[in-house]
Design an enzyme around this catalytic site. Structure first.
Site, mmCIF file in Angstrom:
data_model
loop_
_atom_site.group_PDB
_atom_site.id
_atom_site.type_symbol
_atom_site.label_atom_id
_atom_site.label_comp_id
_atom_site.label_asym_id
_atom_site.label_seq_id
_atom_site.Cartn_x
_atom_site.Cartn_y
_atom_site.Cartn_z
ATOM 1 N N ASP A 44 0.741 25.370 -22.772
ATOM 2 C CA ASP A 44 1.211 26.752 -22.754
ATOM 3 C C ASP A 44 2.719 26.838 -22.564
ATOM 4 O O ASP A 44 3.430 25.829 -22.501
ATOM 5 C CB ASP A 44 0.453 27.585 -21.708
ATOM 6 C CG ASP A 44 0.699 27.147 -20.273
ATOM 7 O OD1 ASP A 44 1.763 26.550 -19.998
ATOM 8 O OD2 ASP A 44 -0.149 27.416 -19.414
ATOM 9 N N LYS A 65 1.677 31.871 -23.859
ATOM 10 C CA LYS A 65 1.762 33.317 -23.677
ATOM 11 C C LYS A 65 2.991 33.585 -22.837
ATOM 12 O O LYS A 65 3.199 32.969 -21.804
ATOM 13 C CB LYS A 65 0.519 33.867 -22.966
ATOM 14 C CG LYS A 65 -0.756 33.703 -23.768
ATOM 15 C CD LYS A 65 -1.934 34.362 -23.084
ATOM 16 C CE LYS A 65 -2.307 33.637 -21.813
ATOM 17 N NZ LYS A 65 -3.475 34.235 -21.145
ATOM 18 N N MET A 177 5.214 36.230 -11.366
ATOM 19 C CA MET A 177 5.120 37.139 -12.517
ATOM 20 C C MET A 177 5.525 38.564 -12.161
ATOM 21 O O MET A 177 4.989 39.524 -12.701
ATOM 22 C CB MET A 177 3.699 37.135 -13.102
ATOM 23 C CG MET A 177 3.216 35.766 -13.539
ATOM 24 S SD MET A 177 1.488 35.744 -14.049
ATOM 25 C CE MET A 177 0.651 35.976 -12.473
#
Length: 507
Positions: A44, A65, A177
């Site tokens: 990823d 992503k 995040m």
């Protein structure tokens, strides 16, 4: 832990691997071993692509992503893991995930997909950025005098916001995040009772040469992050421990090397990790390893094995790469033979690296030229006119060795031991390559492969005049030549190339 299979008896197996926070040195030994054994690797956005050097033979698939723009959905990733594990009667799949598998990594969902499909799997924990990024910024998440507890929260509102009022007794909060929502998160924490003057810090790209840190208070951190231009991926720490950064910071105050903050692409035409990469990292560079070729089986195995069975008349075996050594012993093993079969011939290695590969198989090279390279091997090989030298190589071996030996009256033969084919890079890998500040070339074939793969619009550092000539012939115009044929000199040439480029832009 390993989950038992519920149905399949094939070799299908999935390793869910935590890649760590970005510094490739933080991958666990268990993770590296799982990658080496993989047939397919799904990686990823936050998994450092440098880690793919542990699995050069594997099929690699980018499933990254970034932020809220999904390249592929989680459901599609789950289905792909299962599909690849079942493919061809069963394959070993490595799912390489940034940080830790189970710390906001959605690894639990991927493990559940394996269970539902009856595919055995294992969890290989990784170093989470929640601890590593603050540590590299000089911030301990716990401290006997400042913090006896910490909580790790997601700042992604799509993942579900935290109930901050329930965290009143937690000393340190670590937000993953959350950089896009930092204004709202800060306001919500203050509304839940956190002191606006609580120290806070945000760490972007923690543990990597691109690491940047903004410090402030809970009331000011969002503005400080905007002013510094910090974006995802980033970790934010809220708590008294954030004050310790000015005392304990170490990573971003270490003496800067000549390549600090620059990205160097290390091209390689052989598989495996590069010693050059370690030299460059020691000088501050962010290193991108770029495989330019991949190795495949010879297309005429029968003829090769016939030649290997009967080496009568051959005086010298010439091995000009580590891959040649690996392939030779693979074929000998297939024939039920070993190093004793080579007792009647002398073996020459093109350089010390190839000689070391031979030694690992219990065979000492009878000759190594004083300077590595096919030209020097051909000129210095202690063979007499009329003797036969059998070159075990790929289908694209350069003609220089043959020409040099035949000019000396030595009979040259070639056997195709393996094949070299152009590497296939994904779109993200090509983008990273084209973003490199300088590219190293250790051979003429590397120059030609790079030109074919990604063009010639690069600043390059070449290992010696022969490689530099090949680079110019391939179309490269910004070429700096290493002072000698050594990895240290090539690393120096990379730094020199960037200095020359900076001086040219200032003039």
């Amino acid at each position: 832990m390993t989950a038992a299979a519920t149905s399949s008896s094939s070799r299908a197996f999935v390793s869910l691997i935590g890649a760590g926070p970005g510094d490739p040195g933080l991958l666990t030994l268990r993770g590296a071993e799982a990658l080496r054994r993989a047939d397919v690797v799904l990686f990823d956005y936050l998994a450092n692509p440098d880690l793919l050097r542990f699995c050069p033979q594997a099929e690699t698939i980018y499933v990254g992503k970034k932020g809220f723009s999904e390249y592929i959905s989680q459901e599609q990733i789950n289905a792909l893991i299962v599909e690849k594990a079942r493919e061809g009667g069963g394959k070993r799949v490595a799912r390489l995930k940034g940080g830790d598998v189970f710390v906001f990594g959605r690894g639990g969902e991927e493990a559940e997909a394996c269970v539902q499909a009856g595919i055995p799997f294992e969890i290989v924990p990784g170093v989470t950025s929640a601890i590593a990024a603050p540590a590299y910024a000089g911030i301990p998440v716990t401290h006997r005098e400042a913090a006896r507890s910490f909580a790790v929260l997601t700042g992604n509102t799509q993942e579900g916001g935290a109930r901050y009022e329930t965290l009143a007794g937690v000393d340190t909060l670590v937000l993953l995040m959350g950089v896009r929502n930092l204004d709202q998160i800060s306001a919500d924490l203050i509304a839940a009772g956190r002191d606006p003057q609580t120290p806070a810090a945000t760490v972007q790209w923690g543990t990597t040469p691109q690491q940047r840190v903004a410090s402030g208070t809970l009331a000011t951190i969002a503005q400080r992050v905007r002013a510094a231009g910090l974006e995802a991926p980033a970790v934010t720490v809220v708590g008294e421990v954030a004050r310790l950064r000015e005392t304990l910071r170490w990573f971003d105050v270490a003496p800067a090397g000549p390549l600090a903050g620059r990205t160097v692409a290390v091209t390689r035409t052989r598989e495996g990790a590069s010693a050059l990469s370690e030299l460059l990292r020691a000088r501050g560079a962010s290193v991108l390893e770029v495989p330019l070729i991949r190795f495949a089986a010879t297309e005429n195995a029968a003829a090769l094995q016939t030649r290997l069975r009967d080496l009568s008349g051959v005086t010298w075996l010439l091995l000009t790469s580590n891959q040649a050594v690996t392939a030779l012993f693979t074929h000998l093993e297939h024939l039920g033979l070993d190093a004793r079969h080579l007792a009647g011939v002398q073996v020459a290695a093109v350089g010390p690296s190839t000689a070391r590969s031979l030694a690992e198989h219990g065979l000492r090279a009878d000759f190594v030229p004083s300077t590595p390279g096919a030209r020097h091997l051909g000129a210095q090989l202690p063979a007499r006119p009329g003797e036969v030298a059998l070159h075990l190589t790929s289908q694209v071996a350069e003609a220089e060795l043959q020409q040099t030996l035949e000019a000396r009256g030595i009979r040259y033969e070639r056997a195709e031991l393996y094949r070299t084919e152009p590497a296939r890079l994904s779109t993200p890998e090509l983008e990273r390559l084209r973003g490199a500040d300088v590219v190293t070339l250790a051979s003429g074939s590397a120059a030609r492969h790079l030109a074919a793969l990604a063009g010639t619009n690069f600043t390059v550092a070449a290992m010696g005049p022969q490689t530099a000539d090949a680079a110019r012939a391939a179309g490269f115009t910004r070429v700096t030549v290493a002072r000698e044929a050594s990895l240290e000199a090539l690393a120096d040439a990379a730094a020199q190339a960037l200095r020359e480029e900076a001086e040219a832009s200032e003039s």
